[in-house]
Design a protein around this motif. Sequence first.
Motif, PDB file in Angstrom:
ATOM      1  N   GLY A  46       4.065   0.792  22.259  1.00 22.84           N
ATOM      2  CA  GLY A  46       3.100   0.561  23.482  1.00 22.84           C
ATOM      3  C   GLY A  46       4.041   0.948  24.588  1.00 22.84           C
ATOM      4  O   GLY A  46       3.734   1.617  25.616  1.00 22.84           O
ATOM      5  N   GLU A  47       5.328   0.287  24.649  1.00 21.95           N
ATOM      6  CA  GLU A  47       6.054   0.363  25.779  1.00 21.95           C
ATOM      7  C   GLU A  47       6.671   1.877  25.891  1.00 21.95           C
ATOM      8  O   GLU A  47       6.724   2.468  27.102  1.00 21.95           O
ATOM      9  N   ARG A  48       6.817   2.700  24.900  1.00 23.33           N
ATOM     10  CA  ARG A  48       7.241   4.142  24.873  1.00 23.33           C
ATOM     11  C   ARG A  48       6.140   5.035  25.229  1.00 23.33           C
ATOM     12  O   ARG A  48       6.325   5.661  25.867  1.00 23.33           O
ATOM     13  N   VAL A  49       4.938   4.443  24.909  1.00 26.38           N
ATOM     14  CA  VAL A  49       3.968   5.454  25.256  1.00 26.38           C
ATOM     15  C   VAL A  49       3.358   5.261  26.613  1.00 26.38           C
ATOM     16  O   VAL A  49       3.265   6.438  27.367  1.00 26.38           O
ATOM     17  N   LYS A  50       3.559   4.159  27.036  1.00 25.63           N
ATOM     18  CA  LYS A  50       3.380   3.877  28.470  1.00 25.63           C
ATOM     19  C   LYS A  50       4.315   4.658  29.586  1.00 25.63           C
ATOM     20  O   LYS A  50       4.181   5.142  30.381  1.00 25.63           O
ATOM     21  N   LEU A  51       5.666   4.567  28.933  1.00 27.34           N
ATOM     22  CA  LEU A  51       6.716   5.276  29.816  1.00 27.34           C
ATOM     23  C   LEU A  51       6.561   6.853  29.487  1.00 27.34           C
ATOM     24  O   LEU A  51       6.635   7.471  30.546  1.00 27.34           O
ATOM     25  N   ALA A  52       6.086   7.511  28.407  1.00 23.24           N
ATOM     26  CA  ALA A  52       5.856   8.883  28.332  1.00 23.24           C
ATOM     27  C   ALA A  52       4.524   9.264  29.273  1.00 23.24           C
ATOM     28  O   ALA A  52       4.477  10.299  29.815  1.00 23.24           O
ATOM     29  N   GLN A  53       3.553   8.411  29.179  1.00 24.68           N
ATOM     30  CA  GLN A  53       2.402   8.621  30.198  1.00 24.68           C
ATOM     31  C   GLN A  53       2.794   8.435  31.655  1.00 24.68           C
ATOM     32  O   GLN A  53       2.394   9.487  32.394  1.00 24.68           O
ATOM     33  N   SER A  54       3.801   7.665  31.855  1.00 30.49           N
ATOM     34  CA  SER A  54       4.190   7.840  33.338  1.00 30.49           C
ATOM     35  C   SER A  54       5.027   8.988  33.600  1.00 30.49           C
ATOM     36  O   SER A  54       5.060   9.260  34.975  1.00 30.49           O
ATOM     37  N   MET A  55       5.389   9.650  32.781  1.00 24.40           N
ATOM     38  CA  MET A  55       6.190  10.622  33.041  1.00 24.40           C
ATOM     39  C   MET A  55       5.508  11.993  32.929  1.00 24.40           C
ATOM     40  O   MET A  55       6.023  13.165  32.946  1.00 24.40           O
ATOM     41  N   GLU A  60      -0.869  14.970  23.071  1.00 20.95           N
ATOM     42  CA  GLU A  60      -0.189  15.949  21.839  1.00 20.95           C
ATOM     43  C   GLU A  60       1.121  15.877  21.776  1.00 20.95           C
ATOM     44  O   GLU A  60       1.977  15.678  20.732  1.00 20.95           O
ATOM     45  N   THR A  61       1.957  15.937  22.910  1.00 19.33           N
ATOM     46  CA  THR A  61       3.483  15.731  22.673  1.00 19.33           C
ATOM     47  C   THR A  61       3.765  14.424  22.286  1.00 19.33           C
ATOM     48  O   THR A  61       4.747  14.035  21.494  1.00 19.33           O
ATOM     49  N   MET A  62       3.405  13.370  22.767  1.00 14.82           N
ATOM     50  CA  MET A  62       3.411  11.875  22.158  1.00 14.82           C
ATOM     51  C   MET A  62       3.296  11.887  20.768  1.00 14.82           C
ATOM     52  O   MET A  62       3.932  11.325  20.085  1.00 14.82           O
ATOM     53  N   THR A  63       2.160  12.709  20.359  1.00 13.30           N
ATOM     54  CA  THR A  63       1.892  12.465  18.867  1.00 13.30           C
ATOM     55  C   THR A  63       2.962  13.184  18.349  1.00 13.30           C
ATOM     56  O   THR A  63       3.178  12.929  16.827  1.00 13.30           O
ATOM     57  N   GLN A  64       3.426  14.424  18.575  1.00 11.06           N
ATOM     58  CA  GLN A  64       4.547  15.327  17.928  1.00 11.06           C
ATOM     59  C   GLN A  64       5.839  14.285  17.856  1.00 11.06           C
ATOM     60  O   GLN A  64       6.180  14.194  16.973  1.00 11.06           O
ATOM     61  N   ALA A  65       5.940  13.491  18.854  1.00 12.90           N
ATOM     62  CA  ALA A  65       7.117  12.518  19.003  1.00 12.90           C
ATOM     63  C   ALA A  65       6.861  11.637  17.727  1.00 12.90           C
ATOM     64  O   ALA A  65       7.904  11.080  17.005  1.00 12.90           O
ATOM     65  N   ALA A  66       5.580  10.832  17.683  1.00 12.31           N
ATOM     66  CA  ALA A  66       5.254   9.868  16.778  1.00 12.31           C
ATOM     67  C   ALA A  66       5.469  10.432  15.343  1.00 12.31           C
ATOM     68  O   ALA A  66       5.656   9.519  14.380  1.00 12.31           O
ATOM     69  N   GLU A  67       5.044  11.805  15.230  1.00 12.70           N
ATOM     70  CA  GLU A  67       5.356  12.220  13.885  1.00 12.70           C
ATOM     71  C   GLU A  67       6.663  12.174  13.570  1.00 12.70           C
ATOM     72  O   GLU A  67       7.243  11.887  12.282  1.00 12.70           O
ATOM     73  N   LYS A  68       7.578  12.622  14.469  1.00  9.05           N
ATOM     74  CA  LYS A  68       8.926  12.614  14.088  1.00  9.05           C
ATOM     75  C   LYS A  68       9.616  11.129  13.977  1.00  9.05           C
ATOM     76  O   LYS A  68      10.311  10.901  12.889  1.00  9.05           O
ATOM     77  N   VAL A  69       8.985  10.155  14.685  1.00  7.93           N
ATOM     78  CA  VAL A  69       9.347   9.003  14.264  1.00  7.93           C
ATOM     79  C   VAL A  69       8.873   8.354  12.820  1.00  7.93           C
ATOM     80  O   VAL A  69       9.693   7.747  12.134  1.00  7.93           O
ATOM     81  N   GLY A  70       7.476   8.743  12.548  1.00  9.64           N
ATOM     82  CA  GLY A  70       7.002   8.376  10.991  1.00  9.64           C
ATOM     83  C   GLY A  70       7.720   9.055  10.153  1.00  9.64           C
ATOM     84  O   GLY A  70       8.154   8.214   9.101  1.00  9.64           O
ATOM     85  N   MET A 105      -3.630   8.288  15.773  1.00  7.13           N
ATOM     86  CA  MET A 105      -4.215   7.090  15.801  1.00  7.13           C
ATOM     87  C   MET A 105      -3.164   6.087  16.283  1.00  7.13           C
ATOM     88  O   MET A 105      -3.524   5.133  16.772  1.00  7.13           O
ATOM     89  N   LEU A 106      -1.943   6.236  15.776  1.00  3.70           N
ATOM     90  CA  LEU A 106      -0.934   5.467  16.145  1.00  3.70           C
ATOM     91  C   LEU A 106      -0.571   5.343  17.789  1.00  3.70           C
ATOM     92  O   LEU A 106      -0.490   4.221  18.375  1.00  3.70           O
ATOM     93  N   VAL A 107      -0.644   6.641  18.383  1.00  5.20           N
ATOM     94  CA  VAL A 107      -0.341   6.606  19.876  1.00  5.20           C
ATOM     95  C   VAL A 107      -1.714   5.894  20.441  1.00  5.20           C
ATOM     96  O   VAL A 107      -1.445   5.065  21.483  1.00  5.20           O
ATOM     97  N   ARG A 108      -2.668   6.221  20.026  1.00  6.27           N
ATOM     98  CA  ARG A 108      -4.158   5.506  20.411  1.00  6.27           C
ATOM     99  C   ARG A 108      -4.026   3.860  20.474  1.00  6.27           C
ATOM    100  O   ARG A 108      -4.558   3.276  21.346  1.00  6.27           O
ATOM    101  N   LEU A 109      -3.415   3.544  19.018  1.00 11.32           N
ATOM    102  CA  LEU A 109      -3.398   2.251  18.972  1.00 11.32           C
ATOM    103  C   LEU A 109      -2.365   1.669  19.944  1.00 11.32           C
ATOM    104  O   LEU A 109      -2.550   0.437  20.726  1.00 11.32           O
ATOM    105  N   ALA A 110      -1.247   2.238  20.285  1.00  8.33           N
ATOM    106  CA  ALA A 110      -0.045   1.875  21.129  1.00  8.33           C
ATOM    107  C   ALA A 110      -0.919   1.821  22.587  1.00  8.33           C
ATOM    108  O   ALA A 110      -0.294   0.815  23.237  1.00  8.33           O
TER     109      ALA A 110
END
Length: 114
Positions: A46-55, A60-70, A105-110
Motif C-alpha cells: 500500500g505504501e508503494r502504491v501510494k508513492l507510485a500514485q503520487s508520482m 497499468e504501470t503499477m500492475t506491471q511492477a507488481a507482476e515483477k514483484v510476484g 487485484m493486488l494493486v487494488r487491494l493495496a
Amino acid sequence: MSEHNHVVNKDGEVTLGKVDDALNRIDDERKEEILQSFESFKKYLGERVKLAQSMGMSEETMTQAAEKVGNYLAAKEDPRNREEKLLQELWNAGDQEHRHALAHMLVRLAQKAH
C-alpha cells in the motif's frame, strides 16, 4: 545511491527492468519484516502504491511492477503465512494473463489498504 539504481528516475520515468535489482537490494531483515504477516505485506504494498500514485504512475504501470514483484517472490521467497502460500499457488497455477489479473487485484487491494 545514484539515480541509475532506481526504478523511477527524477523525471518520473519507470524502468521495470530494474525492479528485480531493487528487490535484491532489500536486506534480509527488512524482507522478513515485510513478509512476516499478510497485513505487513499489504501495508508495504500500500505504501508503494501510494508513492507510485503520487508520482503519477498509471495503474497499468503499477500492475506491471507488481507482476515483477510476484515473479520475484514466487521464484526466490518461501511463503511466511497461509495468505502468501495461497498467492504463490495461484501465481504458479496461472499463465501470464492470470498473473497480470492477479497483479491488478493486488494493486487494488493495496489501494484500499491505504
